[in-house]
Motif scaffolding. Structure first.
Motif, short mmCIF file in Angstrom:
data_model
loop_
_atom_site.label_atom_id
_atom_site.label_comp_id
_atom_site.label_asym_id
_atom_site.label_seq_id
_atom_site.Cartn_x
_atom_site.Cartn_y
_atom_site.Cartn_z
N VAL A 11 7.44 -31.45 23.83
CA VAL A 11 6.86 -30.15 24.19
C VAL A 11 7.58 -29.49 25.38
N LYS A 12 8.60 -30.14 25.90
CA LYS A 12 9.29 -29.60 27.08
C LYS A 12 9.93 -28.25 26.77
N ALA A 39 0.03 -22.33 10.68
CA ALA A 39 0.67 -21.04 10.95
C ALA A 39 1.40 -21.06 12.29
N ALA A 40 0.77 -21.68 13.29
CA ALA A 40 1.40 -21.78 14.62
C ALA A 40 2.69 -22.59 14.53
N MET A 41 2.65 -23.68 13.77
CA MET A 41 3.84 -24.52 13.60
C MET A 41 4.97 -23.73 12.93
N LEU A 42 4.62 -22.97 11.88
CA LEU A 42 5.63 -22.17 11.18
C LEU A 42 6.22 -21.11 12.12
N GLY A 43 5.41 -20.66 13.08
CA GLY A 43 5.89 -19.67 14.04
C GLY A 43 6.75 -20.27 15.14
N GLY A 44 6.79 -21.60 15.21
CA GLY A 44 7.66 -22.24 16.19
C GLY A 44 6.95 -23.08 17.24
N ALA A 45 5.62 -23.11 17.21
CA ALA A 45 4.90 -23.92 18.20
C ALA A 45 5.27 -25.39 18.04
N LYS A 46 5.34 -26.08 19.16
CA LYS A 46 5.72 -27.50 19.14
C LYS A 46 4.58 -28.42 19.57
N GLY A 47 3.38 -27.85 19.72
CA GLY A 47 2.21 -28.64 20.07
C GLY A 47 0.95 -27.84 19.80
N ILE A 48 -0.17 -28.55 19.65
CA ILE A 48 -1.46 -27.91 19.37
C ILE A 48 -2.51 -28.44 20.34
N ARG A 49 -3.36 -27.55 20.84
CA ARG A 49 -4.54 -27.99 21.59
C ARG A 49 -5.74 -27.70 20.69
N ALA A 50 -6.62 -28.69 20.52
CA ALA A 50 -7.71 -28.54 19.56
C ALA A 50 -8.99 -29.15 20.10
N ASN A 51 -10.11 -28.60 19.61
CA ASN A 51 -11.44 -29.00 20.06
C ASN A 51 -12.23 -29.60 18.90
N SER A 52 -12.78 -30.79 19.10
CA SER A 52 -13.68 -31.50 18.19
C SER A 52 -12.92 -32.47 17.29
N VAL A 53 -13.57 -33.58 17.01
CA VAL A 53 -13.01 -34.61 16.14
C VAL A 53 -12.75 -34.06 14.75
N GLU A 54 -13.67 -33.24 14.26
CA GLU A 54 -13.55 -32.69 12.89
C GLU A 54 -12.29 -31.83 12.77
N PRO A 66 2.49 -32.95 18.44
CA PRO A 66 1.63 -33.54 19.48
C PRO A 66 0.35 -32.72 19.64
N ILE A 67 -0.76 -33.42 19.81
CA ILE A 67 -2.05 -32.74 19.95
C ILE A 67 -2.69 -33.07 21.29
N ILE A 68 -3.09 -32.00 21.99
CA ILE A 68 -3.95 -32.14 23.17
C ILE A 68 -5.37 -31.99 22.65
N GLY A 69 -6.14 -33.05 22.76
CA GLY A 69 -7.50 -33.03 22.22
C GLY A 69 -8.56 -32.86 23.29
#
Length: 231
Positions: A11-12, A39-54, A66-69
């Motif tokens: 993610v650097k 969609a974010a990945m296709l746009g070039g994002a290299k990481g995701i921050r997400a809320n909830s186990v589901e 990589p996911i920031i949970g």
């Protein structure tokens, strides 16, 4: 190369996109958040921050990033709601996120303790887990660094009672953190434009999280409406 280095290398100087929708929002759905992350990945994002186990389970099946949970949960008597107790940390650990972000403000937590009291126990319990400190002030970031967090975020600046009214993004705070601490600084909070993001990267941050400006159409629409029909 160890796990920590691998995650931070991926993610650097890249963009992390926060894909979240609260229960009262129209897009609240693990399926939709999975698509949002794709969609974010296709746009070039290299990481995701997400809320909830589901949501995280579906996102992990959808993208290899990589996911920031986090788990947002309100407890009576405490203003701390981002991964507020060991219970939420354990759920995120079990689902297998790369980084667990937790509220690292100096506010009293649901169990009646402060971050300085609970994090040493968390660190000892989950030795192989990366932790991100969601901070609101320089002093909180300094304490989080001394406590042994793996990275520092500006996530809660402007969102605690004592930082309300702070101009976001807080370039001054970001710059101080980059200058004073040798671990990854993650800029997050109030980043609305590509120009702001570029300026933040020019300050030397490791990475930055953009959420609302990309993934919350209701809030984006409100901004446009406020431009033509200010209250």
């Amino acid at each position: 190369m160890n796990k920590k280095q691998q995650v931070f290398d991926r993610v650097k100087r890249e963009l992390i996109v926060s894909c979240q929708a609260l229960e009262e929002e129209p897009l609240h759905s693990p399926f939709i958040m999975g698509k949002m992350a794709y969609a974010a990945m296709l746009g070039g994002a290299k990481g995701i921050r997400a809320n909830s186990v589901e949501d995280i389970k579906v996102i992990k099946e959808t993208v290899d990033l990589p996911i920031i949970g986090i788990i947002k949960k309100d407890y009576e008597g405490s203003a701390v709601f981002i991964t507020p107790t060991i219970e939420e940390i354990d759920q995120l650990y079990q689902v297998g996120v790369d980084i667990i972000a937790i509220d690292a403000t100096n506010r009293v937590r649901p169990d009646g303790k402060t971050i300085s009291e609970v994090f040493p126990i968390i660190r000892e319990t989950y030795k192989d887990q990366l932790f991100m400190a969601d901070c609101s002030t320089y002093e909180e970031a300094k304490e989080a660094y001394e406590l042994g967090f793996d990275c520092l975020g500006t996530t809660l600046n402007g969102y605690t009672e004592y930082t309300k009214g702070s101009s976001l993004p807080n370039f001054e705070l970001i710059e101080r953190l980059v200058k004073d601490f040798p671990i990854p600084i993650i800029a997050e909070g109030g980043i609305w434009t590509p120009e702001q993001l570029k300026r933040i990267f020019d300050l030397g941050v490791h990475t930055a999280v953009v959420g609302t400006a990309i993934t919350r159409p209701m809030e984006i629409t409100k901004r446009f409406m406020n431009a033509i029909k200010p209250e």
